[in-house]
Write an enzyme that holds these catalytic residues in place. Structure first.
Site, mmCIF file in Angstrom:
data_model
loop_
_atom_site.group_PDB
_atom_site.id
_atom_site.type_symbol
_atom_site.label_atom_id
_atom_site.label_comp_id
_atom_site.label_asym_id
_atom_site.label_seq_id
_atom_site.Cartn_x
_atom_site.Cartn_y
_atom_site.Cartn_z
ATOM 1 N N LYS A 53 8.025 -6.151 44.107
ATOM 2 C CA LYS A 53 8.739 -5.349 43.103
ATOM 3 C C LYS A 53 7.756 -4.805 42.080
ATOM 4 O O LYS A 53 7.809 -3.633 41.700
ATOM 5 C CB LYS A 53 9.816 -6.207 42.409
ATOM 6 C CG LYS A 53 11.026 -6.467 43.295
ATOM 7 C CD LYS A 53 11.937 -7.562 42.766
ATOM 8 C CE LYS A 53 13.056 -7.839 43.777
ATOM 9 N NZ LYS A 53 13.869 -9.019 43.472
ATOM 10 N N GLN A 97 14.985 -13.233 38.959
ATOM 11 C CA GLN A 97 14.916 -13.517 40.399
ATOM 12 C C GLN A 97 15.734 -14.764 40.740
ATOM 13 O O GLN A 97 15.611 -15.804 40.088
ATOM 14 C CB GLN A 97 13.448 -13.701 40.824
ATOM 15 C CG GLN A 97 13.241 -13.824 42.317
ATOM 16 C CD GLN A 97 13.602 -12.562 43.096
ATOM 17 O OE1 GLN A 97 13.462 -11.441 42.604
ATOM 18 N NE2 GLN A 97 14.074 -12.734 44.318
ATOM 19 N N ASP A 120 20.032 -5.134 38.558
ATOM 20 C CA ASP A 120 20.514 -5.793 39.780
ATOM 21 C C ASP A 120 21.999 -5.519 40.002
ATOM 22 O O ASP A 120 22.514 -5.717 41.109
ATOM 23 C CB ASP A 120 20.343 -7.322 39.646
ATOM 24 C CG ASP A 120 19.187 -7.863 40.457
ATOM 25 O OD1 ASP A 120 18.836 -7.248 41.481
ATOM 26 O OD2 ASP A 120 18.642 -8.921 40.071
#
Ligand code: GUN
Length: 285
Positions: A53, A97, A120
């Site tokens: 990422k 995460q 997200d």
């Protein structure tokens, strides 16, 4: 007849080129889109995902901030770090995460992220916005799946979509996006009585379970579009999806490979969401 392969790598490359140009435009106006990634603990797979990422962020000219915290980090400390990032004008997107260390309540953490920085799309506000068809951050993997279908100009309206898997990250939001596009959606999961009875009726089949070889040619209707979200290792340690690719490609109309299918799209849509977050701040001035 062999299925056409939907090349996620190629679609992702083109999409990233476009995002990179948009980033340059914003930079010309004095704004650099910034993404903060929080990594708590030392899960090996998470470390790889996070590193990818960051690399993609930098490649596209975005600012990338990694916040690494020990496995032992307290929930209060994590909440405080997210609070700081919520207030930080250089940060437009925040990603925590998953999975988090076992002692931390994932739901509490996700709800701490400002919905306007929730790239997200996991915050209940964004989940609700997607459900009610409002503008929202769409979770990256389902968003990537829809982009892949757009790339083959698939007409989703009225089609029967079967989603296997009901995770909050992939299965549930994928079905919702298809429903928003007027598909008829069936969700299957570990308690589904007769999986094959459902999957073999799918015009579009999404496999998002995490079980290598789950979907065989008997599960698939002739000419169906098969989207494989699985990310598994087989006995030889090779990366593979939930679909028996070699067998199913002889029956499907379109199929996504693993690797090189949904994976590259997920990260690309994260960049798209970060750009969107930055643009919405830029508009507000
Ligand atoms: N872990 C596995 N997939 C994801 C994802 O899409 N987002 C986050 N934050 N964690 C993950």
């Amino acid at each position: 007849m062999s299925a056409q392969i939907i090349d996620g790598k190629d679609i992702a490359r083109r999409k990233q080129d476009h995002i990179g140009k948009e980033v340059q435009k914003l930079k010309g106006e004095g704004m650099t889109p910034g993404l903060a990634v929080i990594l708590a603990g030392d899960n090996t797979a998470s470390k790889t995902y996070v590193s990818n990422k960051q690399k993609t962020c930098r490649k596209l000219g975005m600012y990338s901030l990694l916040v690494e915290l020990p496995e032992s980090v307290s929930e209060a400390e994590l909440i405080s770090r997210i609070g700081q990032l919520n207030e930080d004008p250089a940060i437009h997107g925040i990603l925590v995460q998953l999975p988090l260390p076992a002692h931390i309540n994932e739901k509490v953490i996700i709800e701490t992220i400002s919905p306007e920085k929730d790239v997200d799309g996991f915050h209940p506000i964004n989940v609700g916005r997607v459900m009610t068809g409002q503008d929202a951050f769409i979770p990256c993997t389902p968003f990537g799946i829809m982009e892949m279908l757009d790339s083959i100009e698939a007409d989703v309206s009225g089609k029967h979509v079967v989603v296997v898997g009901r995770s909050n990250i992939v299965g549930k939001p994928s079905g919702q996006l298809f429903l928003n596009k007027n598909a008829t959606v069936t969700y299957c999961h570990s308690k589904t009585a007769d999986l094959i009875e459902h999957t073999k009726r799918a015009d579009i089949l999404v496999a998002a379970v995490g079980k290598a070889g789950l979907i065989t040619e008997s599960h698939v209707k002739d000419g169906a579009i098969v989207i494989d979200v699985g990310m598994n290792r087989n006995q030889e340690g090779k990366l593979c999806g939930d679909v028996d690719f070699q067998a199913v490609k002889e029956k499907a109309g379109y199929i996504t490979p693993v690797p090189g299918g949904v994976g590259p799209m997920t990260i690309t849509m994260l960049m798209e969401n970060t750009l969107k977050a930055a643009k919405s701040v830029s508009k507000k001035g």
